[in-house]
Design a protein around this motif. Structure first.
Motif, short mmCIF file in Angstrom:
data_model
loop_
_atom_site.label_atom_id
_atom_site.label_comp_id
_atom_site.label_asym_id
_atom_site.label_seq_id
_atom_site.Cartn_x
_atom_site.Cartn_y
_atom_site.Cartn_z
N ALA A 125 0.83 -1.21 0.00
CA ALA A 125 0.00 0.00 0.00
C ALA A 125 0.86 1.26 0.00
O ALA A 125 0.60 2.21 -0.74
N ILE A 126 1.92 1.25 0.82
CA ILE A 126 2.84 2.39 0.88
C ILE A 126 3.50 2.63 -0.49
O ILE A 126 3.74 3.78 -0.88
N CYS A 127 3.76 1.53 -1.21
CA CYS A 127 4.44 1.63 -2.51
C CYS A 127 3.48 1.88 -3.67
O CYS A 127 3.91 1.89 -4.83
N GLY A 128 2.20 2.03 -3.38
CA GLY A 128 1.24 2.35 -4.44
C GLY A 128 0.72 1.17 -5.23
O GLY A 128 0.24 1.34 -6.36
N VAL A 129 0.78 -0.03 -4.64
CA VAL A 129 0.24 -1.21 -5.33
C VAL A 129 -1.27 -1.24 -5.16
O VAL A 129 -1.77 -1.15 -4.02
N PRO A 130 -2.05 -1.35 -6.22
CA PRO A 130 -3.51 -1.48 -6.10
C PRO A 130 -3.87 -2.71 -5.27
O PRO A 130 -3.20 -3.75 -5.38
N SER A 131 -4.90 -2.63 -4.46
CA SER A 131 -5.26 -3.74 -3.56
C SER A 131 -5.55 -5.04 -4.30
O SER A 131 -5.28 -6.12 -3.78
N ASN A 132 -6.07 -4.94 -5.52
CA ASN A 132 -6.36 -6.16 -6.28
C ASN A 132 -5.10 -6.87 -6.76
O ASN A 132 -5.17 -8.01 -7.24
N LEU A 133 -3.94 -6.20 -6.64
CA LEU A 133 -2.67 -6.81 -7.06
C LEU A 133 -1.84 -7.29 -5.87
O LEU A 133 -0.73 -7.81 -6.05
N PHE A 134 -2.35 -7.14 -4.63
CA PHE A 134 -1.57 -7.54 -3.45
C PHE A 134 -1.11 -8.99 -3.55
O PHE A 134 0.07 -9.29 -3.37
N ARG A 135 -2.05 -9.92 -3.82
CA ARG A 135 -1.68 -11.34 -3.85
C ARG A 135 -0.79 -11.68 -5.04
O ARG A 135 0.20 -12.39 -4.88
N PRO A 136 -1.08 -11.20 -6.26
CA PRO A 136 -0.16 -11.47 -7.37
C PRO A 136 1.25 -10.93 -7.13
O PRO A 136 2.24 -11.60 -7.46
N ILE A 137 1.36 -9.72 -6.55
CA ILE A 137 2.68 -9.16 -6.27
C ILE A 137 3.36 -9.93 -5.15
O ILE A 137 4.58 -10.15 -5.17
N CYS A 138 2.57 -10.38 -4.19
CA CYS A 138 3.11 -11.20 -3.11
C CYS A 138 3.73 -12.49 -3.68
O CYS A 138 4.80 -12.92 -3.26
#
Length: 490
Positions: free
Chosen positions: A204-217
């Motif tokens: 969130a701090i880095c500007g990742v959209p919430s719908n991308l949290f799991r894919p980025i994880c």
């Protein structure tokens, strides 16, 4: 819990099973043409008595530790309804083995033991349980047999489910992981720890959209085996993240260090204070580190922001044990974390946390170690071998064995009517049987028996046999077994 990640081993198109079978075909097998081409399915293998003896010992050690901590055990079906398993494993859902449609029910082989455990808790309306389970799981993975990567393999899981005070069950789960790895003597290791709330806050701090949290994880989870440039490329070109956000993520995921020192640094610098989720996760980690220090495991912990664990069901603290000896070639050997929402998918919410030991990788280490050593791996637990010198003593050997068995003593005799003494003693020595009872007609007539010690140094093995009264069989043998087990513990 999820088994340790196996993707640190590069994908391969080589089928170890097929290679072994082809090599055996060239040799003609064990003198039997019909054996040519007979093999196990890809990603599976048979286990001979020597390997099973090692596995039995490892399972025994792990089970003893689980039960020492008050755990009960359960069992669940090898296959579940497909709808139970689907959507729980993120990108790894493609690795689930589906079964043929049987009467309108779509089923799949279990991918792990955690989702079936969650289903079990919901089905049985469990509100509190400390459970362990050891069983086979199945994955449509690309196997590398020599690295402990299979399509069929065992998992050893320990989980605590129920409403308890913050981070106390988590700390015990991690302490149990540490206790098991030290008991198995696998060599030096480190337990990496992170928190899903911290990761989500960082995103969130880095500007990742919430719908991308799991894919980025899922992308971050590859950092222990993939260079940053490749991970960034996946984030930007595959996941659709901006380059600016990816670069900001890098500044965080490269942070790692001693738990308390890193925690104090983060609190002092207020690096995560701008996001309430990350700040809450950091507060929980501070409490966890206090408990881990109390359990005496803090020195083997690393606070590592690059640890992500790819499965979707994690909600809190996550951890993974890594072997430090690069020569072992196995990497991750245990893993786990908190999953407070998984059970709620099937019923009422029930917080849970647990661990999974990468048992096949443990076996790989132990079996390779046994091959290199000259120590005899005992394939049986036989304690006494009953041997006779003269002919016509089969019935007496049987009677002695029957008396020992009745007393709970593990005993064997050679299934020959009139065997010579040397083949009998060779069998006992080859199989590491510690004691031999030896007699002939003279001993039968005199109501006596002889006992020979087959363990210890060569001069001890060659020591004079001890004579004792036939009527004292059980008491005398038990006393000598007590001496043997005291010797083994040294």
């Amino acid at each position: 819990m999820e088994t340790p990640d196996t993707t640190d081993v590069p994908p391969t198109t080589v089928d170890d099973n097929n290679n072994a079978s082809k090599e055996e075909d060239k040799k003609g097998g064990p003198g039997n043409k019909k054996a040519r081409g007979i093999k196990t399915p890809k990603g599976t293998q048979d286990y001979e008595p020597r390997a099973m003896a090692i596995r039995k010992k490892v399972f025994g050690t792990i089970t003893e530790i689980f039960e020492r901590h008050g755990a009960v055990t359960i069992d669940t079906p090898t296959f579940e309804l497909k709808e139970i398993l689907m959507g729980k494993y993120g990108e790894d859902s493609k690795l689930v083995f589906d079964l043929a449609d049987e009467g309108g029910e779509l089923s799949s082989l279990r991918y792990d033991l955690t989702v079936p455990f969650a289903r079990y808790c919901a089905a049985h309306r469990t509100r509190s349980i400390k459970r362990y389970q050891i069983g086979k799981v199945y994955r449509r993975d690309n196997p590398i047999m020599t690295k402990g990567r299979f399509r069929e393999f065992y998992q050893c899981d320990f989980d605590i489910a129920g409403e308890f005070d913050l981070m106390i069950p988590d700390a015990e789960a991690i302490a149990i992981m540490d206790e098991i790895l030290r008991a198995l003597d696998i060599g030096d290791f480190v337990i990496k720890i992170n928190h899903r709330k911290i990761l989500d806050g960082i995103f969130a701090i880095c500007g990742v959209p919430s719908n991308l949290f799991r894919p980025i994880c899922s992308a971050v989870d590859k950092l222990d085996k993939t260079p940053w440039d490749e991970v960034k490329k996946e984030m930007v070109e595959v996941k659709g993240l901006s380059e600016a956000s990816a670069d900001k993520i890098r500044t965080f995921v490269e942070m790692k260090g001693a738990p308390k020192a890193m925690y104090e640094r983060l609190v002092k610098e207020q690096s995560l204070d701008s996001d309430p989720t990350a700040k809450a996760g950091l507060t929980e980690m501070g409490l966890l580190f206090e408990y881990l220090e109390a359990f005496g495991v803090i020195d083997r912990i690393s606070f590592d922001f690059s640890l992500a664990r790819g499965l979707d069901y994690y909600t809190g603290v996550i951890y993974e044990a890594i072997t430090l000896d690069k020569k072992l070639g196995v990497g991750s050997i245990a893993a786990g974390g908190r999953y407070d929402k998984l059970i709620g998918i099937f019923g009422s919410d029930l917080p849970a946390v647990g661990i999974s030991i990468g048992i096949e990788r443990v076996f790989t280490i132990m079996e390779n170690r046994a091959k290199k050593s000259k120590v005899v791996v005992r394939e049986t637990d036989t304690e006494v071998f009953v041997a006779s010198i003269d002919k016509g003593q089969l019935a007496n050997r049987m009677k002695i064995c029957a008396e020992l068995w009745k007393a709970g003593i593990k005993a064997e005799f050679l299934h020959k009517a009139n065997p010579k003494i040397q083949p009998q003693l060779n069998y006992a020595d080859t199989n590491g049987i510690p004691l031999a009872i030896i007699f002939g007609q003279n001993e039968v007539d005199g109501n006596k028996l002889q006992l020979k010690k087959l363990y210890g140094e060569k001069n001890e093995k060659d020591a004079k046999q001890e004579e004792f009264a036939r009527g004292d069989l059980v008491a005398f043998v038990q006393a000598k077994l007590n001496d043997y087990y005291a010797f083994v513990k040294k």
